[in-house]
Enzyme design. Sequence first.
Site, PDB file in Angstrom:
ATOM      1  N   LYS A 110     161.955 151.679  38.720  1.00 24.17           N
ATOM      2  CA  LYS A 110     162.651 150.231  38.994  1.00 24.17           C
ATOM      3  C   LYS A 110     163.800 150.091  38.227  1.00 24.17           C
ATOM      4  CE  LYS A 110     158.396 149.510  41.507  1.00 24.17           C
ATOM      5  NZ  LYS A 110     157.718 150.774  41.376  1.00 24.17           N
TER       6      LYS A 110
HETATM    7  C1  LIG Z   1     156.303 150.753  42.267  1.00 21.34           C
HETATM    8  C2  LIG Z   1     156.094 152.378  41.555  1.00 21.34           C
HETATM    9  C3  LIG Z   1     155.492 152.682  42.546  1.00 21.34           C
HETATM   10  C4  LIG Z   1     155.669 152.760  43.919  1.00 21.34           C
HETATM   11  O1  LIG Z   1     157.083 152.378  44.646  1.00 21.34           O
HETATM   12  P1  LIG Z   1     157.031 151.846  46.643  1.00 21.34           P
HETATM   13  O2  LIG Z   1     158.674 151.961  46.322  1.00 21.34           O
HETATM   14  O3  LIG Z   1     156.573 150.268  45.829  1.00 21.34           O
HETATM   15  O4  LIG Z   1     157.025 152.590  46.791  1.00 21.34           O
HETATM   16  C5  LIG Z   1     155.407 154.215  41.865  1.00 21.34           C
HETATM   17  N1  LIG Z   1     155.316 154.787  40.548  1.00 21.34           N
HETATM   18  C6  LIG Z   1     155.767 153.494  40.083  1.00 21.34           C
HETATM   19  C7  LIG Z   1     155.543 154.159  38.508  1.00 21.34           C
HETATM   20  C8  LIG Z   1     155.908 152.447  40.228  1.00 21.34           C
HETATM   21  O5  LIG Z   1     156.319 151.877  39.050  1.00 21.34           O
END
Ligand SMILES: *Cc1c(COP(=O)(O)O)cnc(C)c1O
Length: 489
Positions: A110
Amino acid sequence: MRFISTRAPGGAGTAGAAETIRQGLAPDGGLYVPETFPRLPEEWIFAEMPYAQRAARVLSLFFSELGELEPVTREAYARFDDPACPAPLVREPEGWHTLELFHGPTRAFKDMALQVLPDLMLRACEAEGKVCILTATSGDTGKAALEGFAGRGGTFVIVFYPKDGTSSIQERQMTTQQGDNVGVCAVEGNFDDAQTGVKRLFSDKAFREAVARRGYSLSAANSINIGRLAPQIAYYVHAYAEMVRLGEVKPGGEVNFCVPTGNFGNILAGLYARKMGLPVKRLICASNRNRVLTDVLTTGRYSLEREFYLTHSPSMDILVSSNFERAIHLMGGSDGSLTRSLMENLNHDRSFVLPESVISTFREYFSAYTCDDTETLNEIQESYNASGRLFDPHTAVARKCLRDHQNKTGDAAPAIVLATADPFKFPEAMLRALGKEASPGADSLRALSEATGHPISEQLRRVMELPVRFDRTVKPDAMGAAALGFLKD
Ligand SMILES: *Cc1c(COP(=O)(O)O)cnc(C)c1O
């Protein structure tokens, strides 16, 4: 670049970049999508250049309205372990590659977008006064948004997370957040309850007015915000450029990406990259036991009439996968009326069925697989035993799904697994996978480090030493009052 709502009939009504980023959600309840897809110039894909420069170029295709963007990306990626290469590509013994997206301040992918978003948001809001960022999180978005916006004048960020839906480290990262312009609150229920609560607040006129009386307009840092998606496109381009540089593919040769998926934001950026001309063969959608996406991508039916499971990969414990709406729009719903009616079905009947033509378009781009908790722990253990490599539970899900895909189809295209989190964010699950005793919190971090010889990142070590500042839990219908409480303080 102009943006349209996924639900606008005939693509009616466009918005500029600033308005799109500021609003998050389109006024008709749809999501903003690019009106057309810009073409990636070939030299941006094939020429060697620093990560921040490539990212700024990709962003400029969407957000040139916001001015020169390279200072923004340079500053954002300066906070990563290696600013010159914030997303290293690692070759694995299987012949696959792993794109490590977790070397930022909160140790999850993120950060790749949420270190960029605050500057985009501030530029977008320049003449509009203060902005309140309201966010629901399944664990990682919340901390990344807090870290991105903390201390940024003119902003206030409020995060809601599901009380029992995150790992102990994820929760602690959020509840110890420093800064005067932040608020964190747990919600009774699961991630879908928190996300639905936030969406409801966005369309609640009285709430918006109360926020406005405190001097703020509302915006979102969830992946519904287009300002999150564009920076994610950049790392797909970077990964491809690295494959070419390392001689793993010839310029123009196709690669597969396998993506651990929840809200469909990460994998959607891969679809956008392909639409912009990146040579992507297939996008492999990896789900945990909450396999709503595996089901819709294989059968065409999306149904919420199912149990919600808490798994070892909590950031993917999602049933209402918001960005899937953007994919539908692109795969055949582009006049808006199909997307609108499917989303209305989901609201009223808790399910929808994609038309056959849309399913077959999806199948040209996507494959989808599921990996349950037992398989996840096995995958972690096997890769550790085989090569000493540690993968967090989300990345382990993707590795298992890629293996399934290759075994089932014989697809031999070069493959890249997107690694989305530092394994130390989920020490209890990691220890269990390795057959070790696990006690929650700081002890398990240390135990994982001792068992594997892998170091604990500086950022997670610090979190364990900070005092908890936020310890409230509210029912979903009290989220509005909790948010206003933060703004008053
Ligand atoms: C947010 C997240 C995901 C999923 O990603 P999306 O964009 O919501 O599909 C997968 N793995 C981790 C560690 C995340 O933080």
